[in-house]
Motif scaffolding. Structure first.
Motif, PDB file in Angstrom:
ATOM      1  N   CYS A 166      56.055  57.490 -29.881  1.00 27.50           N
ATOM      2  CA  CYS A 166      57.405  57.194 -30.362  1.00 27.50           C
ATOM      3  C   CYS A 166      57.319  56.040 -31.349  1.00 27.50           C
ATOM      4  O   CYS A 166      56.929  54.934 -30.976  1.00 27.50           O
ATOM      5  CB  CYS A 166      58.341  56.850 -29.217  1.00 27.50           C
ATOM      6  SG  CYS A 166      60.024  56.442 -29.758  1.00 27.50           S
ATOM      7  N   ASP A 226      50.900  55.267 -32.826  1.00 24.68           N
ATOM      8  CA  ASP A 226      51.458  54.566 -31.669  1.00 24.68           C
ATOM      9  C   ASP A 226      50.298  53.926 -30.904  1.00 24.68           C
ATOM     10  O   ASP A 226      49.437  54.632 -30.369  1.00 24.68           O
ATOM     11  CB  ASP A 226      52.216  55.548 -30.766  1.00 24.68           C
ATOM     12  CG  ASP A 226      53.024  54.840 -29.685  1.00 24.68           C
ATOM     13  OD1 ASP A 226      52.572  53.776 -29.212  1.00 24.68           O
ATOM     14  OD2 ASP A 226      54.088  55.348 -29.300  1.00 24.68           O
ATOM     15  N   ALA A 230      54.321  58.506 -35.254  1.00 25.48           N
ATOM     16  CA  ALA A 230      54.423  58.819 -33.827  1.00 25.48           C
ATOM     17  C   ALA A 230      53.207  59.586 -33.337  1.00 25.48           C
ATOM     18  O   ALA A 230      52.748  59.400 -32.208  1.00 25.48           O
ATOM     19  CB  ALA A 230      55.698  59.617 -33.560  1.00 25.48           C
ATOM     20  N   SER A 271      60.313  60.925 -31.490  1.00 21.20           N
ATOM     21  CA  SER A 271      59.709  60.849 -30.158  1.00 21.20           C
ATOM     22  C   SER A 271      59.006  62.153 -29.825  1.00 21.20           C
ATOM     23  O   SER A 271      59.541  63.237 -30.090  1.00 21.20           O
ATOM     24  CB  SER A 271      60.785  60.572 -29.093  1.00 21.20           C
ATOM     25  OG  SER A 271      61.415  59.341 -29.324  1.00 21.20           O
ATOM     26  N   GLN A 310      56.036  63.829 -20.320  1.00 25.14           N
ATOM     27  CA  GLN A 310      55.595  62.453 -20.460  1.00 25.14           C
ATOM     28  C   GLN A 310      55.598  62.046 -21.934  1.00 25.14           C
ATOM     29  O   GLN A 310      55.243  62.843 -22.806  1.00 25.14           O
ATOM     30  CB  GLN A 310      54.185  62.272 -19.884  1.00 25.14           C
ATOM     31  CG  GLN A 310      54.068  62.625 -18.417  1.00 25.14           C
ATOM     32  CD  GLN A 310      54.895  61.717 -17.536  1.00 25.14           C
ATOM     33  OE1 GLN A 310      54.885  60.492 -17.708  1.00 25.14           O
ATOM     34  NE2 GLN A 310      55.626  62.300 -16.592  1.00 25.14           N
ATOM     35  N   LEU A 311      55.986  60.798 -22.200  1.00 23.91           N
ATOM     36  CA  LEU A 311      55.987  60.302 -23.568  1.00 23.91           C
ATOM     37  C   LEU A 311      54.584  60.404 -24.162  1.00 23.91           C
ATOM     38  O   LEU A 311      53.604  60.020 -23.531  1.00 23.91           O
ATOM     39  CB  LEU A 311      56.460  58.847 -23.604  1.00 23.91           C
ATOM     40  CG  LEU A 311      56.595  58.224 -25.000  1.00 23.91           C
ATOM     41  CD1 LEU A 311      57.699  58.918 -25.790  1.00 23.91           C
ATOM     42  CD2 LEU A 311      56.879  56.726 -24.885  1.00 23.91           C
ATOM     43  N   ARG A 312      54.508  60.919 -25.386  1.00 26.35           N
ATOM     44  CA  ARG A 312      53.218  61.082 -26.074  1.00 26.35           C
ATOM     45  C   ARG A 312      53.154  60.282 -27.373  1.00 26.35           C
ATOM     46  O   ARG A 312      52.104  60.151 -27.984  1.00 26.35           O
ATOM     47  CB  ARG A 312      52.980  62.574 -26.358  1.00 26.35           C
ATOM     48  CG  ARG A 312      51.608  62.914 -26.929  1.00 26.35           C
ATOM     49  CD  ARG A 312      50.494  62.524 -25.981  1.00 26.35           C
ATOM     50  NE  ARG A 312      49.186  62.825 -26.524  1.00 26.35           N
ATOM     51  CZ  ARG A 312      48.526  62.030 -27.364  1.00 26.35           C
ATOM     52  NH1 ARG A 312      49.046  60.883 -27.762  1.00 26.35           N
ATOM     53  NH2 ARG A 312      47.327  62.366 -27.810  1.00 26.35           N
ATOM     54  N   HIS A 352      57.031  64.216 -26.641  1.00 23.84           N
ATOM     55  CA  HIS A 352      56.734  64.303 -25.215  1.00 23.84           C
ATOM     56  C   HIS A 352      55.798  65.477 -24.961  1.00 23.84           C
ATOM     57  O   HIS A 352      55.810  66.471 -25.708  1.00 23.84           O
ATOM     58  CB  HIS A 352      58.018  64.491 -24.398  1.00 23.84           C
ATOM     59  CG  HIS A 352      58.829  63.245 -24.265  1.00 23.84           C
ATOM     60  ND1 HIS A 352      59.628  62.758 -25.290  1.00 23.84           N
ATOM     61  CD2 HIS A 352      58.963  62.360 -23.223  1.00 23.84           C
ATOM     62  CE1 HIS A 352      60.221  61.644 -24.884  1.00 23.84           C
ATOM     63  NE2 HIS A 352      59.842  61.381 -23.644  1.00 23.84           N
ATOM     64  N   LEU A 379      67.857  55.724 -21.747  1.00 22.84           N
ATOM     65  CA  LEU A 379      66.474  56.002 -21.359  1.00 22.84           C
ATOM     66  C   LEU A 379      66.375  56.063 -19.838  1.00 22.84           C
ATOM     67  O   LEU A 379      66.996  55.264 -19.123  1.00 22.84           O
ATOM     68  CB  LEU A 379      65.536  54.916 -21.887  1.00 22.84           C
ATOM     69  CG  LEU A 379      65.430  54.783 -23.405  1.00 22.84           C
ATOM     70  CD1 LEU A 379      64.517  53.626 -23.765  1.00 22.84           C
ATOM     71  CD2 LEU A 379      64.951  56.074 -24.052  1.00 22.84           C
TER      72      LEU A 379
END
Length: 483
Positions: free
Chosen positions: A358, A384, A380, A348, A354-356, A350, A439
């Motif tokens: 995964c 993605d 990733a 993962s 913020q998620l970048r 970030h 999560l």
């Protein structure tokens, strides 16, 4: 220089008057828009035109890239052998793109002798470009689509832009592709309700420049529409995003009187200040320092004292593919805990919380956990479908974590689930979705199952087989280098 503009165009042979014999009058708006594209291409004064074509040689596991000094073709298959065209190929550019694909592990090949002629989906754009450009004054590189993933088509687009930049080409990309073939009952392919819906969806994306929407479209919608050009447009989207510059989008026309959708759209790169050679060189040196290039070897390997080697390996994998364009080889000094066991793992990323990106594997598919982490780190960062690939300038701001999955076990009732402790796997037929545990915002078992179903394309009311698994989350040493 690099990519100057990109254009999405259709390829009906009857748009060429010798083939259409008057039928082309029914798509007058398409012809007018096509000629506007040709005018704009000429105004850019390109020295290279790349054309992606659904009817070039199509390989299941790789891309066709023209590899002969010259290509010729005609419309003989449509009764007009005298309608001919010849182009010169930019072989150094084609070889550069090929090398970038191969470093990523993506195969490519030239055309077999039986398919060496320029196909009609390339011929039609060239027919209009010849009205404004002397084809002897430019090179043309023809490329095909493939059975590979959306992410691989996106990467080919990025490779086109990066090769043009590296070689100093003034490049224009033409993405040839028709829309749905299922617009009318009396059309050659009949009617399906997905046809008009697909065309409206993509036409709106073209009009508003929302090319990210081209990725992750519902497979049933695309199949039902019998679309032709989506993967060509995905390559175009990857090429545009790789410029790092904003672009203006315009849907010039859309028609479908014969039961097949024809869209013409323009995407013009907006002007941006250019760095001097000295400034560009300093940027490269600074990026090299930021990702630890002075340490030698892999960018983030070996790990610093106190860093988790699993996290360090994920960082090294991402930095290698993003900064150098190569998949990280397995380090010879990787510890036994990475090389001596197999497990599924999720990497993962970030950025600023913020998620970048995964991507992971539910069960091990490679020889060791180390290889699992390396490959999922690449995925990733670059595959993605929810995000554009990570750019080199983002590397200092990324935060890393790796979740190593335990063996899944079946669940007989919902009381056996706990979203803070267990991840969940939902399965219905060939569709399978996974959600990691603990999560933010996933507070109940029902939330967890609903999201996992959504990821798998399973309707909320459909019954599923449930499994749970435990996770060991690794974070030590994954902090961003810059906040």
């Amino acid at each position: 220089m690099a990519l100057l503009a990109a254009y999405a165009v259709p390829h009906p042979p009857l748009i060429v008057p010798a083939v259409g014999r008057g039928q082309e009058a029914a798509i007058a708006d398409t012809i007018t828009a096509y000629r506007e594209v040709a005018r704009r291409v000429a105004a850019h004064r390109p020295d290279l035109i790349v054309i992606t074509s659904p009817h070039a040689p199509l390989y299941r596991d790789g891309f066709f890239i023209a590899d002969t000094p010259e290509e010729t073709g005609s419309l003989a298959a449509f009764g007009q052998p005298d309608e001919r065209v010849t182009t010169r190929t930019d072989l150094p550019f084609a070889q550069d793109v090929t090398a970038r694909l191969h470093r990523r592990g993506i195969p490519s090949a030239g055309a077999p002798a039986s398919m060496a002629d320029i196909d009609h989906a390339t011929f039609v754009p060239l027919h209009f470009l010849e009205e404004t450009i002397n084809l002897d004054s430019v090179t043309v590189v023809r490329m095909g689509l493939s059975g590979l993933s959306e992410a691989d088509h996106r990467f080919l687009g990025r490779a086109i832009t990066e090769a043009a930049r590296a070689l100093g080409r003034r490049c224009v990309l033409v993405a040839s592709g028709d829309m749905s073939h299922k617009l009318k009952e009396d059309g050659p392919y009949g009617f399906a309700p997905e046809g008009p819906k697909f065309d409206r969806t993509v036409a709106e994306m073209f009009a508003h420049g929302n090319l990210e929407g081209l990725f992750g479209l519902d497979a049933a919608l695309c199949d039902g529409a019998a679309e032709c050009g989506l993967r060509s447009f995905q390559i175009m989207a990857g090429a545009l995003e790789a410029t790092g510059e904003p672009f203006a989008s315009e849907l010039l026309s859309y028609e479908g009187p014969f039961g097949v959708g024809y869209a013409v759209a323009a995407f013009e790169i907006e002007d941006a200040p250019e760095s001097t050679e000295e400034e560009a060189a300093e940027i490269v040196r600074e990026e090299d320092r930021e990702i630890g290039g002075a340490r030698g070897g892999s960018p983030a390997w070996p790990p610093h004292p106190g860093d988790d080697p699993i996290v360090a390996l994920a960082r090294a994998s991402v930095e290698s593919i993003v900064a150098q364009g190569t998949v990280l080889p397995l380090p010879t000094d990787a510890p036994e805990e990475l090389t001596g066991r197999r497990a599924g793992a999720f990497v993962s990323l970030h950025k600023h919380g913020q998620l970048r990106g995964c991507i992971g594997t539910i069960a091990p598919v490679r020889k060791s956990l180390a290889e699992e982490v390396i490959r999922n780190g690449v995925a990733a960062a670059t595959e993605d479908p929810r995000f554009a690939p990570v750019r080199p300038e983002e590397l200092p701001f990324l935060e890393y974590s790796v979740d190593v999955l335990g063996e899944p076990e079946p669940v007989d009732n919902l009381e056996e689930l706990d979203p803070t402790r267990y991840g969940v796997i939902v399965t219905r037929g060939h569709r399978r979705g996974l959600l990691l545990p603990d999560l933010e915002g996933v507070d109940t078992v029902f939330d967890q199952i609903a999201i996992a179903k959504q990821k798998a394309g399973i309707r909320p009311d459909e019954q599923v087989h449930l499994e749970r698994f435990e996770v060991v989350r690794h974070t030590a040493g994954g902090e961003p280098r810059r906040s």
